[in-house]
Write a protein that holds these residues in place. Structure first.
Motif, PDB file in Angstrom:
ATOM      1  N   LEU A 113       1.178  -1.388  -0.057  1.00 23.17           N
ATOM      2  CA  LEU A 113      -0.412   0.101   0.037  1.00 23.17           C
ATOM      3  C   LEU A 113       0.733   1.282  -0.162  1.00 23.17           C
ATOM      4  O   LEU A 113       1.928   1.300   0.486  1.00 23.17           O
ATOM      5  CB  LEU A 113      -0.523  -0.311   1.661  1.00 23.17           C
ATOM      6  CG  LEU A 113      -1.865  -1.242   1.126  1.00 23.17           C
ATOM      7  CD1 LEU A 113      -1.677  -1.889   1.307  1.00 23.17           C
ATOM      8  CD2 LEU A 113      -3.028  -0.903   1.793  1.00 23.17           C
ATOM      9  N   ALA A 114       1.003   2.135  -0.867  1.00 28.71           N
ATOM     10  CA  ALA A 114       1.632   3.605  -1.031  1.00 28.71           C
ATOM     11  C   ALA A 114       2.962   2.869  -0.685  1.00 28.71           C
ATOM     12  O   ALA A 114       3.984   4.001  -0.295  1.00 28.71           O
ATOM     13  CB  ALA A 114       0.792   4.796   0.376  1.00 28.71           C
ATOM     14  N   THR A 115       3.171   2.362  -1.550  1.00 30.74           N
ATOM     15  CA  THR A 115       4.455   1.872  -1.791  1.00 30.74           C
ATOM     16  C   THR A 115       5.237   2.074  -2.898  1.00 30.74           C
ATOM     17  O   THR A 115       5.066   1.453  -4.153  1.00 30.74           O
ATOM     18  CB  THR A 115       5.652   0.345  -1.187  1.00 30.74           C
ATOM     19  OG1 THR A 115       4.042   0.356  -0.420  1.00 30.74           O
ATOM     20  CG2 THR A 115       6.909   0.103  -1.401  1.00 30.74           C
ATOM     21  N   GLY A 116       6.011   2.895  -3.511  1.00 29.37           N
ATOM     22  CA  GLY A 116       6.878   3.898  -3.989  1.00 29.37           C
ATOM     23  C   GLY A 116       8.407   3.810  -4.078  1.00 29.37           C
ATOM     24  O   GLY A 116       8.789   3.591  -3.539  1.00 29.37           O
ATOM     25  N   ALA A 117       8.998   3.709  -5.417  1.00 27.63           N
ATOM     26  CA  ALA A 117      10.377   3.877  -5.323  1.00 27.63           C
ATOM     27  C   ALA A 117      10.555   4.766  -6.837  1.00 27.63           C
ATOM     28  O   ALA A 117      10.077   4.971  -7.785  1.00 27.63           O
ATOM     29  CB  ALA A 117      10.793   2.215  -5.868  1.00 27.63           C
ATOM     30  N   GLY A 118      11.976   5.025  -6.686  1.00 26.47           N
ATOM     31  CA  GLY A 118      12.753   5.861  -7.553  1.00 26.47           C
ATOM     32  C   GLY A 118      13.067   7.016  -7.621  1.00 26.47           C
ATOM     33  O   GLY A 118      12.538   7.758  -6.140  1.00 26.47           O
TER      34      GLY A 118
END
Length: 316
Positions: free
Chosen positions: A137-142
């Motif tokens: 949940l609500a996990t992003g990268a970059g």
């Protein structure tokens, strides 16, 4: 539900909440986000047992440096350490397969678990993998994800960090929602601008008052020391984080349409290229999906649990 302490190999005590049979075929472990604690999952941990086809063990815990668990240090306040902690927790509480549900920093914890303990995700000697499914949940990268975190004003270095000027206006929004007396109550020992920035950064269109109050109390508990301690490590990790999984591992990404901290594009980008991954966008929801939209998150968790349970039956 029962409360207990799980002691890690370095002496750290994790505060753990457990429900359901300890010897269940599937254990669902909930890992919370930055400056929160296990209470952010209270809707889901209460509703999950009745939503699944077969009994599961439900585990929610306070991560190192958060809630009622032991404090972290400059050396241990890293995402990598949180991944190691989760690996030890799995070994202590689960006897069967595990589904990890991670929110924000808890999702990064799951990524670190995969990176540092890959054997947990792989079948061994005909046995199913220990970690058999993920819900992020609500996990992003970059790089873009790190920039967005910084731009919200939530990712602060200290109580004197500069907060965007526009949030001064948003204090009126907080007061209209909670009332000036409650604002004074929950901010009496906090940085008012930071609290207002948190309200603007984390919630979507129509948050419930009880959820805002709970979040304010969790944030205040970690402000400013724990937040400052983990901030740099989180920003550094999210810049290079990535995820790959063995074929057939069910994984679902959940994004909030109004999430200012982790935009839906970043959630989708993290899972891009994983054959068995699906991303859902929750309308009107901000960063705190476990509190804002538990009725929409629950079917995603049960879907992964059911996929793992089917896989276990087929392997028998």
């Amino acid at each position: 539900m029962s409360e207990e302490t799980v002691r890690l190999s370095d002496g750290t005590a994790l505060h753990v909440i457990r429900d359901g049979p300890p010897d269940a075929d599937v254990t669902v472990i909930f890992a919370h986000g930055y400056a929160l604690d296990h209470r952010c999952w209270h809707h889901l941990t209460a509703d999950l047992p009745a939503a699944v086809d077969h009994p599961v063990q439900v585990v929610a815990y306070d991560q190192r440096g958060h809630g009622a668990s032991s404090v972290a240090t400059a050396r241990t306040a890293t995402v990598e350490q949180l991944g190691d902690d989760l690996a030890e927790l799995i070994g202590s509480v689960a006897t069967g397969s595990v589904v990890v549900v991670g929110h924000s920093m808890g999702g990064l914890t799951a990524l670190a678990l995969r990176e540092r303990h890959p054997a947990l995700f792989e079948p061994a000697g005909g046995a199913p993998p220990v970690v058999a499914g993920l819900v992020l949940l609500a996990t992003g990268a970059g790089e873009r994800a790190a920039e967005v975190r910084a731009a919200t004003g939530l990712a602060v270095e200290s109580s004197t960090s500069r907060i965007p000027a526009v949030i001064n206006k948003l204090m009126w929004d907080l007061e209209s929602l909670l009332g000036p007396a409650l604002v004074d109550l929950v901010t009496d020992r906090s940085h008012k601008a930071m609290v207002t920035s948190m309200r603007w950064s984390l919630f979507g269109d129509d948050p419930r008052q009880d959820d805002v109050l709970l979040t304010l109390r969790m944030i205040r508990h970690h402000w400013p020391k724990a937040m400052a301690l983990f901030r740099t490590a989180l920003d550094d990790y999210v810049r290079h984080a990535e995820l790959s999984l063995p074929e057939g591992t069910p994984v679902i990404g959940v994004a909030g349409e109004r999430d200012r901290l982790v935009p839906q594009q970043q959630v989708a980008a993290l899972l891009d290229g994983i054959a068995d991954a699906t991303t859902f966008v929750l309308p009107g929801t901000g960063h705190l999906a476990p509190l804002e939209a538990p009725a929409l998150v629950l079917p995603r968790v049960t879907a992964v649990v059911h996929a793992v349970q089917r896989r276990l039956r087929e392997a028998r």
